[in-house]
Structures are given as C-alpha cells and as structure tokens.
Scaffold this motif. Structure first.
Motif, PDB file in Angstrom:
ATOM      1  N   SER A 145      25.782  20.318  48.884  1.00  0.00           N
ATOM      2  CA  SER A 145      25.832  21.651  49.482  1.00  0.00           C
ATOM      3  C   SER A 145      27.261  22.147  49.370  1.00  0.00           C
ATOM      4  N   VAL A 146      27.516  23.137  48.510  1.00  0.00           N
ATOM      5  CA  VAL A 146      28.853  23.669  48.296  1.00  0.00           C
ATOM      6  C   VAL A 146      29.215  24.564  49.463  1.00  0.00           C
ATOM      7  N   LEU A 147      30.302  24.207  50.157  1.00  0.00           N
ATOM      8  CA  LEU A 147      30.685  24.940  51.356  1.00  0.00           C
ATOM      9  C   LEU A 147      31.480  26.187  51.027  1.00  0.00           C
ATOM     10  N   GLY A 148      32.368  26.128  50.028  1.00  0.00           N
ATOM     11  CA  GLY A 148      33.203  27.265  49.683  1.00  0.00           C
ATOM     12  C   GLY A 148      33.637  27.188  48.240  1.00  0.00           C
ATOM     13  N   ILE A 149      33.842  28.334  47.617  1.00  0.00           N
ATOM     14  CA  ILE A 149      34.256  28.378  46.214  1.00  0.00           C
ATOM     15  C   ILE A 149      35.104  29.623  45.999  1.00  0.00           C
ATOM     16  N   ARG A 150      36.176  29.475  45.204  1.00  0.00           N
ATOM     17  CA  ARG A 150      37.082  30.597  44.968  1.00  0.00           C
ATOM     18  C   ARG A 150      37.637  30.505  43.556  1.00  0.00           C
ATOM     19  N   VAL A 151      37.704  31.634  42.870  1.00  0.00           N
ATOM     20  CA  VAL A 151      38.237  31.708  41.517  1.00  0.00           C
ATOM     21  C   VAL A 151      39.620  32.358  41.559  1.00  0.00           C
ATOM     22  N   ILE A 152      40.585  31.730  40.884  1.00  0.00           N
ATOM     23  CA  ILE A 152      41.948  32.252  40.810  1.00  0.00           C
ATOM     24  C   ILE A 152      42.296  32.499  39.345  1.00  0.00           C
ATOM     25  N   VAL A 153      42.715  33.723  39.023  1.00  0.00           N
ATOM     26  CA  VAL A 153      43.087  34.084  37.655  1.00  0.00           C
ATOM     27  C   VAL A 153      44.516  34.617  37.658  1.00  0.00           C
ATOM     28  N   PRO A 154      45.218  34.584  36.500  1.00  0.00           N
ATOM     29  CA  PRO A 154      46.578  35.143  36.434  1.00  0.00           C
ATOM     30  C   PRO A 154      46.559  36.634  36.746  1.00  0.00           C
ATOM     31  N   GLN A 155      47.667  37.115  37.336  1.00  0.00           N
ATOM     32  CA  GLN A 155      47.795  38.534  37.674  1.00  0.00           C
ATOM     33  C   GLN A 155      49.084  39.106  37.092  1.00  0.00           C
ATOM     34  N   PHE A 209      19.215  21.284  41.654  1.00  0.00           N
ATOM     35  CA  PHE A 209      20.323  21.979  40.999  1.00  0.00           C
ATOM     36  C   PHE A 209      20.809  23.174  41.816  1.00  0.00           C
ATOM     37  N   ARG A 210      20.996  22.960  43.102  1.00  0.00           N
ATOM     38  CA  ARG A 210      21.499  24.041  43.949  1.00  0.00           C
ATOM     39  C   ARG A 210      22.904  24.410  43.502  1.00  0.00           C
ATOM     40  N   SER A 211      23.249  25.705  43.538  1.00  0.00           N
ATOM     41  CA  SER A 211      24.543  26.133  43.019  1.00  0.00           C
ATOM     42  C   SER A 211      25.088  27.314  43.806  1.00  0.00           C
ATOM     43  N   ARG A 212      26.407  27.470  43.707  1.00  0.00           N
ATOM     44  CA  ARG A 212      27.084  28.635  44.245  1.00  0.00           C
ATOM     45  C   ARG A 212      28.121  29.079  43.230  1.00  0.00           C
ATOM     46  N   PHE A 213      28.507  30.355  43.290  1.00  0.00           N
ATOM     47  CA  PHE A 213      29.462  30.845  42.304  1.00  0.00           C
ATOM     48  C   PHE A 213      30.397  31.864  42.938  1.00  0.00           C
ATOM     49  N   SER A 214      31.501  32.100  42.222  1.00  0.00           N
ATOM     50  CA  SER A 214      32.479  33.100  42.636  1.00  0.00           C
ATOM     51  C   SER A 214      33.053  33.755  41.383  1.00  0.00           C
ATOM     52  N   SER A 215      33.496  34.998  41.510  1.00  0.00           N
ATOM     53  CA  SER A 215      33.971  35.757  40.351  1.00  0.00           C
ATOM     54  C   SER A 215      35.329  36.388  40.631  1.00  0.00           C
ATOM     55  N   ALA A 216      36.056  36.696  39.541  1.00  0.00           N
ATOM     56  CA  ALA A 216      37.333  37.400  39.641  1.00  0.00           C
ATOM     57  C   ALA A 216      37.555  38.178  38.351  1.00  0.00           C
ATOM     58  N   ASN A 217      38.259  39.294  38.458  1.00  0.00           N
ATOM     59  CA  ASN A 217      38.523  40.151  37.310  1.00  0.00           C
ATOM     60  C   ASN A 217      39.871  39.782  36.692  1.00  0.00           C
ATOM     61  N   LEU A 218      39.865  39.543  35.382  1.00  0.00           N
ATOM     62  CA  LEU A 218      41.091  39.212  34.658  1.00  0.00           C
ATOM     63  C   LEU A 218      41.576  40.443  33.899  1.00  0.00           C
ATOM     64  N   THR A 219      42.806  40.862  34.194  1.00  0.00           N
ATOM     65  CA  THR A 219      43.432  41.981  33.487  1.00  0.00           C
ATOM     66  C   THR A 219      44.418  41.426  32.464  1.00  0.00           C
ATOM     67  N   VAL A 220      44.349  41.943  31.245  1.00  0.00           N
ATOM     68  CA  VAL A 220      45.234  41.492  30.169  1.00  0.00           C
ATOM     69  C   VAL A 220      46.314  42.553  29.944  1.00  0.00           C
ATOM     70  N   MET A 221      47.572  42.111  29.929  1.00  0.00           N
ATOM     71  CA  MET A 221      48.693  43.023  29.769  1.00  0.00           C
ATOM     72  C   MET A 221      49.511  42.662  28.538  1.00  0.00           C
ATOM     73  N   ASN A 222      49.954  43.690  27.825  1.00  0.00           N
ATOM     74  CA  ASN A 222      50.850  43.487  26.698  1.00  0.00           C
ATOM     75  C   ASN A 222      52.210  44.068  27.068  1.00  0.00           C
ATOM     76  N   GLN A 223      53.228  43.216  27.081  1.00  0.00           N
ATOM     77  CA  GLN A 223      54.560  43.669  27.484  1.00  0.00           C
ATOM     78  C   GLN A 223      55.094  44.678  26.474  1.00  0.00           C
ATOM     79  N   PRO A 224      55.602  45.821  26.952  1.00  0.00           N
ATOM     80  CA  PRO A 224      56.079  46.857  26.024  1.00  0.00           C
ATOM     81  C   PRO A 224      57.311  46.401  25.259  1.00  0.00           C
TER      82      PRO A 224
END
Length: 325
Positions: free
Chosen positions: A71-81, A169-184
């Motif tokens: 039983s998954v108690l908590g889940i979190r996705v971390i992406v670069p910002q 096969f009980r499951s839980r999921f979490s999502s995050a938005n990844l922004t891609v940047m190109n340095q000027p």
C-alpha cells in the motif's frame, strides 16, 4: 424465506437470499448466528450453510492478499526547474510504502512509457526507447531516471507510477511538468561609439539569439537600470526560429547624454530568460567629453588647432608691433 431462531421462539425475520456482494457489508457477528431454511426448503439447508462458509473463506483469503500487497502511502515527482538544452536532466520519484513489496516503478512522458525499473534480486532497468529521447541507464535506478542531452521536445508532463506485487498490482502515481530552457547567446550591441561629446545622444540596439522561452532585454548605464517605462527603451520585437524552437529578441535604447556621464560611461545589455533567473550580458565603455571651442574629439586634431592658434597669435602680435614702428 429464512427463519432466525431467537430465545427458542419461532419469530421470522425477512431477508434476501445471500450473495457475494451482501457478505461484504454484513457485520461479523452474523457469522455466529444460527440460520436454517424454512419448511419449504428444509432439504437445502445443508447446501445453504456450505455456500455461506465458502463465501466467507473466499473473502477471508482476499483480505489476507490485501494485507500482503503493498500500500503506497505517498508519492512525489521532482523535476529540474528548468531543464537546460544540451545538459542532462535528473528526474526523481520519491515514495513510501507500508512494506517493501513493490513490483515496479514506471515512468511516462505525456502518457507514453519510456523507462521502468522492475524490482527483484538484481533489479532490472528497461529503456523503452521512446522516439527522440535518450535515457542514461547507468545514472538511473528505482527512484531516479536521467535524461541525456536534453532537447526542446523533452518538455512535457512526466508521470511516475509505483506498482505493487501481483495478483492485484495496486498502484499510485504522481506527475510534474518539465519545462525545457535554452540559455540565450551573449547579447550583441550595435550602434555604440567609443567617444561621445555633450550633448550627444546614445542610441544603440541590443539583440540576443536562441533563447527558450523568449528573453527579456534590459539596459544598464553605469550600473543603473534604464526602466522599460522610462520612454528610453523600445522593444524591437521577438522572432521565433521554427527549426530550433528558439527565439531572437531585440531592443533599442535612446539616451541623451548629460554632465553626469562625464568622463565615461559603461553600457550593459542583459538578456534574461522569461520566468527564470538565468541571464547573459555584454558591456561596452565609452569616453564622454564636455563641449569645447574645438569640436573635434581627436587628440591629433586638437594639437593641430592649438598650433594654428599660436601661429595666428604670433602673426597678430608682429602686425601690431609693425604698426607702432
């Protein structure tokens, strides 16, 4: 109909025929109640009791399975910002469970699976080779997935799914938005002179290429920002490069010079990516002179004018002396 025996009196309580769904919501004390079929079905009483016992055994087994399933108690996705074009991006999926019986961790981008980790004795990493995406398996594991050489198309919604052991096969999921940047790129300053004489006007353009998202251009003179609403700065527009999915930004500065800029000024053009504290800049320095009788700013010309003035003065003195004689 069913008949319940209470205090040895024949009081009949109406009840529907038993079913698997109804057993899930009946209280446990019913297990110890004595039931018998009515006179119209006495020959089926034994069969009814067997059915009831089988149902309860099945439910009891399912409860044991649920207790043994993660039983998954908590889940979190971390992406670069944000993620930077050309660099690697490290995405993390942090989760907690009641026990260690997790079957797999799966990663999706915009709904399409691209990486999974199957837990076991050795642990299996699977690269699903999603089009135009590269996963660094050496730098990936059950909590981390590393994307190699980030490109603009890596931008999107990333989902991590933690799945428990079979059979449920009980499951839980979490999502995050990844922004891609190109340095000027470093800004390019045009129209700048190395020397100015009061009351000249400083008029320059500043342009930066290949930023993503678009870059905001700011001007600084001797360390002080020239505000956008000062009337001195004009945005020359933004052009999108469809092939690279980047932007070119350009602005113009018009600044009348005054005594406070003597003897020199330093102009800085800074390009900052919109929404992020990431920037590049370029600076130029110029000499600023006060107005004089001889307008030329060239040292050689000034010396020439001084020599001519001395000659003219000498001639004038000679002529005056001749008149006296």
């Amino acid at each position: 109909m069913l008949k319940r025996q209470v205090d040895h009196e024949s009081s009949v309580v109406p009840w529907s025929s038993p079913s698997s769904d109804s057993y899930l919501i009946r209280p446990a004390w019913l297990l110890h109640s004595s039931w018998s079929w009515s006179s119209s079905g006495d020959s089926l009483s034994t069969l009814g009791r067997k059915r009831g016992t089988q149902h309860w055994k099945l439910i009891f087994c399912l409860v044991l399975v649920l207790l043994k399933t993660t039983s998954v108690l908590g889940i979190r996705v971390i992406v670069p910002q944000p993620a930077i074009v050309g660099q690697n991006a490290r995405l993390q999926c942090l989760w907690q469970s009641e026990n260690i019986e997790v079957y797999s961790i799966r990663w999706y981008k915009n709904g399409e699976q691209f990486y999974s980790f199957i837990r076991g004795q050795n642990g299996e990493k699977v690269n699903h080779k999603m089009a135009e995406m590269e996963v660094d398996l050496l730098e990936s594991d059950e909590t981390t997935v590393t994307l190699r050489d980030v490109k603009p198309n890596y931008e999107g919604i990333y989902r991590c799914e933690v799945m428990g052991n079979p059979p449920l096969f009980r499951s839980r999921f979490s999502s995050a938005n990844l922004t891609v940047m190109n340095q000027p790129q470093i800004p390019v300053i045009t129209g700048f002179s190395q020397r100015y004489r009061l009351p000249d006007t400083l008029r320059v353009n500043c342009t930066t290429h290949n930023s993503r998202p678009e870059a905001l251009i700011s001007f600084y003179v001797n360390g002080k920002v020239i505000h956008q609403d000062s009337g001195r700065v004009m945005n020359m527009g933004v052009v999108k490069n469809e092939y690279l999915d980047t932007f070119t930004s350009s602005s113009q500065l018009t600044l009348p010079l005054s005594e406070k800029y003597v003897p020199s000024l330093t102009l800085t053009c800074r390009a900052q990516v919109k929404g992020f504290d990431i920037n590049t800049e370029q600076s130029e320095t110029a000499e600023v002179y006060r107005t004089s009788f001889f307008p030329s700013s060239s040292k050689g010309n000034m010396e020439s004018h001084s020599s001519m003035a001395l000659v003219a003065s000498a001639i004038g003195i000679v002529q005056i002396l001749q008149g006296l004689w």
